[in-house]
Scaffold this active site. Structure first.
Site: not given
Length: 370
Positions: A62, A269, A361
């Site tokens: 991202e 995990d 973004h």
């Protein structure tokens, strides 16, 4: 920012193959999925276990994540860093004991306190590090769900608690199953909620319960974050109101972004982000001092500094980078993740407050119009 010397982390720098493939504990291994690794920071953490200025390795696809977290770090760093403390920890497994009637189930439910010491001896015989803290029974019809709650040293403890609980239950069934009228057994009945969010994890930690906080002056907020401290506080409060209406679980901006990126980078995990991602961001504004105090509570951060994926070469180097590798560093890792999550939250909410979120973004995530 000053970048850490790559010669100190050769496997990360080379996109290494995780060392000897024969040591990889994955079935049908065909290769490795390479994920970009960025550095956020630096950030000074004043923890009880983490007392360093560190960079956070973030494995992510991202754009904006590393930049935004770094901006939040810069803001807190300008006011001395972030404080963090571990409050408690636990790891649970919840087997089910089945009975022919509710009467037999109630009888077993009432006997659990008297069985606890025997269960503890059997469970702890499987590991030097597994410590059975308590067994909490829950009565559901003809079944008794028993939450076995452990501490597991510096491992996250999912496997350790599973093996320990299974042995304790098998020993109980063999020694006293007929006497206790147990007719069936299942190792897990979902009351441990492994890799699933459950409200019980807010109050009974499945992982490390950690709390981080920092103070931001109005001047720093304006220079680094582009907003006054009061406006950032207002943006947090608007978000909390929306979260209530939406029925959101917890109240934060995007804690899961940091947890997912650090979980992958540091050999945790990744599926446990779901139960670890519940978090509560609290904003308090001092009108007289024009000062903002932000705090973040994460009740069940399921991590370890040893075992599992922490043994692989690049993940081990990532843990070394944040000074959280090996024995005695699990709580330091929890304080570190909470601190960087808080840094990202303040930067992201600031981007909402000054309407720069979409522009950031667009600028960093797109090379051209779609």
């Amino acid at each position: 920012m000053a970048i850490l010397p790559t010669k100190d982390y050769p496997n990360i720098a080379s996109g290494g193959t995780q060392g000897d493939a024969s040591k990889i504990r994955v079935e049908n291994l065909i290769g490795f999925a390479r994920i970009p690794l960025g550095l956020a920071g630096p950030l000074t953490i004043h923890g009880e276990h983490q007392k360093n200025k560190v960079y956070a390795p973030l494995a992510t696809v991202e754009p904006t994540l590393v930049a935004s977290c770094s901006r939040g770090c810069k803001a807190f760093e300008s006011n001395g860093g972030i404080h963090a403390v571990v409050l408690s920890e636990g790891m649970s497994r919840a087997p089910v004991f089945r009975f022919a009637s509710p009467v037999d189930a109630v009888s077993f439910y009432r006997q659990i306190p008297g069985l606890e010491e025997e269960l503890r001896c059997w469970a702890e015989d499987t590991s030097r590090f597994a410590k059975l803290e308590k067994v909490v029974p829950h009565l559901l019809g003809k079944d008794v769900h028993a939450r076995f709650v452990y501490t597991c040293g510096d491992a996250s403890g999912q496997n350790m608690s599973t093996i320990a609980t299974h042995k304790a239950c098998q020993k109980l069934l063999a020694a006293r199953g007929t006497e206790l009228k147990i007719i069936d057994f299942q190792l897990e009945g979902q009351m441990a909620s492994d890799k699933k969010f459950a409200n019980i994890h807010v109050y009974e930690p499945r992982g490390v319960q950690v709390f981080a906080w920092g103070v931001l002056s109005d001047a720093v907020c304006k220079v680094v974050l582009g907003n006054s401290a009061a406006r950032i506080h207002g943006a947090v409060m608007i978000g909390q109101q929306g979260a209530i209406r939406a029925g959101m679980m917890g109240s934060n901006v995007n804690v899961a972004n940091i947890l997912a990126a650090m979980f992958i980078a540091c050999g945790q995990d990744a599926a446990s982000v779901l139960e670890s991602g519940w978090a509560q961001l609290t904003s308090e504004y001092d009108n007289e001092r024009e000062e903002l105090t932000l705090s973040l509570f994460i009740p069940s951060l399921l991590i370890g500094s040893v075992g599992g994926g922490t043994m692989y070469s690049t993940q081990k180097e990532a843990l070394e980078m944040v000074k959280c590798a090996g024995d005695g560093r699990k709580w330091a890792l929890a304080e570190t993740m909470a601190a960087f999550a808080l840094a990202l939250d303040v930067s992201t909410v600031s981007a909402m407050a000054d309407d720069s979120f979409a522009r950031s973004h667009e600028r960093l995530a797109r090379s051209s119009k779609i």
